[in-house]
Design an enzyme around this catalytic site. Structure first.
Site, PDB file in Angstrom:
ATOM      1  N   LYS A 195       0.818  -1.217   0.000  1.00 46.20           N
ATOM      2  CA  LYS A 195       0.000   0.000   0.000  1.00 46.20           C
ATOM      3  C   LYS A 195       0.846   1.259   0.000  1.00 46.20           C
ATOM      4  O   LYS A 195       1.116   1.841   1.045  1.00 46.20           O
ATOM      5  CB  LYS A 195      -0.941  -0.028   1.209  1.00 46.20           C
ATOM      6  CG  LYS A 195      -1.959  -1.150   1.126  1.00 46.20           C
ATOM      7  CD  LYS A 195      -2.788  -1.176   2.379  1.00 46.20           C
ATOM      8  CE  LYS A 195      -2.858  -2.556   2.975  1.00 46.20           C
ATOM      9  NZ  LYS A 195      -2.915  -2.597   4.415  1.00 46.20           N
ATOM     10  N   GLY A 350       0.872  -5.768   9.490  1.00 45.67           N
ATOM     11  CA  GLY A 350       0.300  -7.115   9.500  1.00 45.67           C
ATOM     12  C   GLY A 350       1.169  -8.155   8.824  1.00 45.67           C
ATOM     13  O   GLY A 350       1.567  -9.152   9.438  1.00 45.67           O
ATOM     14  N   GLY A 373      -1.651   0.024  11.079  1.00 42.61           N
ATOM     15  CA  GLY A 373      -1.961   1.356  10.549  1.00 42.61           C
ATOM     16  C   GLY A 373      -1.628   2.476  11.528  1.00 42.61           C
ATOM     17  O   GLY A 373      -1.161   3.545  11.123  1.00 42.61           O
TER      18      GLY A 373
HETATM   19  P1  ADP Z   1       2.217  -4.514   6.136  1.00 40.97           P
HETATM   20  O1  ADP Z   1       0.909  -5.224   6.416  1.00 40.97           O
HETATM   21  O2  ADP Z   1       3.385  -5.262   6.677  1.00 40.97           O
HETATM   22  O3  ADP Z   1       2.195  -3.059   6.571  1.00 40.97           O
HETATM   23  P2  ADP Z   1       1.405  -4.076   3.409  1.00 40.97           P
HETATM   24  O4  ADP Z   1       0.013  -4.411   3.827  1.00 40.97           O
HETATM   25  O5  ADP Z   1       1.678  -2.718   2.915  1.00 40.97           O
HETATM   26  O6  ADP Z   1       2.435  -4.444   4.559  1.00 40.97           O
HETATM   27  O7  ADP Z   1       1.875  -5.054   2.247  1.00 40.97           O
HETATM   28  C1  ADP Z   1       2.189  -6.392   2.430  1.00 40.97           C
HETATM   29  C2  ADP Z   1       2.011  -7.103   1.115  1.00 40.97           C
HETATM   30  O8  ADP Z   1       2.793  -6.483   0.130  1.00 40.97           O
HETATM   31  C3  ADP Z   1       2.445  -8.525   1.147  1.00 40.97           C
HETATM   32  O9  ADP Z   1       1.308  -9.329   1.242  1.00 40.97           O
HETATM   33  C4  ADP Z   1       3.182  -8.723  -0.173  1.00 40.97           C
HETATM   34  O10 ADP Z   1       2.680  -9.792  -0.929  1.00 40.97           O
HETATM   35  C5  ADP Z   1       2.945  -7.424  -0.894  1.00 40.97           C
HETATM   36  N1  ADP Z   1       4.051  -7.015  -1.786  1.00 40.97           N
HETATM   37  C6  ADP Z   1       5.316  -6.749  -1.464  1.00 40.97           C
HETATM   38  N2  ADP Z   1       6.051  -6.470  -2.561  1.00 40.97           N
HETATM   39  C7  ADP Z   1       5.207  -6.563  -3.625  1.00 40.97           C
HETATM   40  C8  ADP Z   1       5.354  -6.381  -5.029  1.00 40.97           C
HETATM   41  N3  ADP Z   1       6.519  -6.082  -5.567  1.00 40.97           N
HETATM   42  N4  ADP Z   1       4.261  -6.557  -5.803  1.00 40.97           N
HETATM   43  C9  ADP Z   1       3.065  -6.887  -5.253  1.00 40.97           C
HETATM   44  N5  ADP Z   1       2.863  -7.064  -3.943  1.00 40.97           N
HETATM   45  C10 ADP Z   1       3.916  -6.911  -3.130  1.00 40.97           C
HETATM   46 MG    MG Z   2      -0.922  -5.291   5.468  1.00 45.08          MG
END
Ligand code: ADP
Ligand code: MG
Length: 392
Positions: A195, A350, A373
């Site tokens: 995101k 997460g 978040g």
């Molecule tokens: P977090 O929950 O740790 O804050 P996010 O929700 O922003 O992280 O994103 C986590 C997701 O990002 C993972 O499920 C992963 O599959 C995805 N992700 C990471 N790099 C890529 C990429 N290059 N293309 C698509 N999805 C990605």
């Molecule tokens: Mg996430």
């Protein structure tokens, strides 16, 4: 801004404590599948029991959007908590709680039904907050992960009762202040994940204090697309192209040297060097799904010197092989560095927590933020309404 710890309250005995926790656990067939969130607030609940308070727990489960949804009732959570506490935890409806609370004994624990069954939780018109406040003598906010929500049970009630920080909230705020206030240098921030909209404010806010910001995940794709590279079907958030490109030009922002590209199912993949000149990294139908080995090597050099180290966001689609390599390499390096007492290591988000759990290294991290978040907003420079309400 100063929050007051519940430990500062001198006479909790017999007091009715309304405690907002985040027990939003995944539930299947009436069973809690992952109790990490319940365990995180257990010290606060146990402390209040020991002090002989009457404990009234408030949580949400899922997103019922102001309506009663039977699969999202808190029953299974209360049952699981009962087992952990070896003590009965009854569930009462928000509307009918008054008579039961009036009969509570010191040290007793009850849980209100899913607070998001009420549309007023989100709207916070004042009615629900008033009702909740009428049930208690004091309020404790322990769910750091809901502290960015201006809801009735987080902010509204805090304005109506003497309010305190629970032990979990206190731990998280204290730990994150080591990052936001004069972090020990070098402070290295690693940002990945999907995101981009939630990650851009992080880069913006931490640029002045971080010595280095290492980037992976979707944010990098967005930057590359903006810089004229062909990124095929990679995840790109075009509205952030310009801003991402601006940050990536900065010396302290370190971007990948190579990428693993392929089909989303992981069946086809290859390594591609990124290089300084824009070119076609992959075609339509293929995407950038991980960082490559040169990037892992490059990042390790920065991580090994960090004295403050924060990681949020997977480096690639770690859920699909072989795109997990980059994320697990980073997880290991962050964990290794975090075990050194010269470095304060923090992780949050997460999927980030999930990947660290899969790597089996969660126990090595100094602060595992349950914030998600809320942590991103705090590090992004926002004031969290729940924390602000505790201070007023
Ligand atoms: P977090 O929950 O740790 O804050 P996010 O929700 O922003 O992280 O994103 C986590 C997701 O990002 C993972 O499920 C992963 O599959 C995805 N992700 C990471 N790099 C890529 C990429 N290059 N293309 C698509 N999805 C990605
Ligand atoms: Mg996430």
């Amino acid at each position: 801004m100063q929050i007051t710890s519940i430990k500062k309250h001198r006479s909790l005995s017999g007091q009715r404590a309304l405690v907002r926790v985040d027990f939003n656990a995944p539930i299947k067939d009436g069973k809690v599948l992952d109790d990490a969130r319940i365990l995180a607030s257990l010290p606060t609940v146990k402390y209040l029991i020991k002090q002989k308070a009457k404990v009234i727990l408030v949580t949400h489960v899922g997103r019922p959007k102001g309506k009663t949804v039977s699969s999202l009732k808190v029953g299974p959570v209360a049952k699981h908590l009962s087992k952990l506490l070896k003590k009965k935890v009854g569930v009462v409806s928000v509307r009918g709680a008054a008579s039961i609370i009036s009969k509570m004994r010191p040290g007793q624990v009850i849980m209100l039904e899913n607070i998001r069954f009420s549309a007023d939780e989100k709207k916070d018109s004042g009615m629900l907050a008033k009702k909740l406040a009428s049930y208690a003598d004091l309020f404790v906010l322990d769910g750091f992960s809901v502290s960015h929500r201006p809801s009735a049970s987080v902010v509204g009630v805090a304005h109506l009762l003497p309010s305190y920080a629970g032990l979990l909230l206190e731990k998280e705020i204290h730990g994150l202040s080591k990052v936001t206030r004069k972090p020990k240098q070098p402070f290295v921030m690693i940002i990945g994940g999907a995101k981009t909209a939630t990650k851009i404010p992080l880069v913006r806010n931490l640029l002045p204090t971080a010595e280095y910001i290492l980037l992976g995940g979707g944010l990098v794709n967005t930057y590359l697309a903006g810089a004229g590279y062909g990124v095929g079907s990679s995840l790109v958030e075009s509205e952030y192209m310009k801003e991402a490109a601006m940050y990536c030009k900065k010396k302290k922002v370190i971007t990948p040297l190579d990428a693993v590209v392929g089909t989303r199912d992981g069946k086809n993949f290859k390594l591609v060097e990124i290089g300084e000149k824009a070119h076609e990294i992959c075609k339509k139908g293929e995407g950038i799904y991980d960082i490559g080995p040169q990037t892992i090597e490059l990042f390790s050099g920065y991580i090994e010197k960090a004295k403050t180290l924060v990681w949020n966001g997977a480096m690639g689609v770690f859920e699909v092989e072989p795109f997990s390599v980059g994320t697990f390499a980073i997880a290991d390096m962050v964990a290794d560095r975090s075990t050194k007492n010269v470095c304060y290591g923090v992780i949050g988000g997460g999927e980030t927590l999930q990947s660290m759990e899969l790597a089996g290294r969660t126990g090595d991290i100094d602060l595992v933020s349950t914030g998600g978040g809320a942590m991103l907003e705090l590090l992004g420079g926002a004031t969290l309404p729940g924390i602000e309400a505790l201070c007023s």
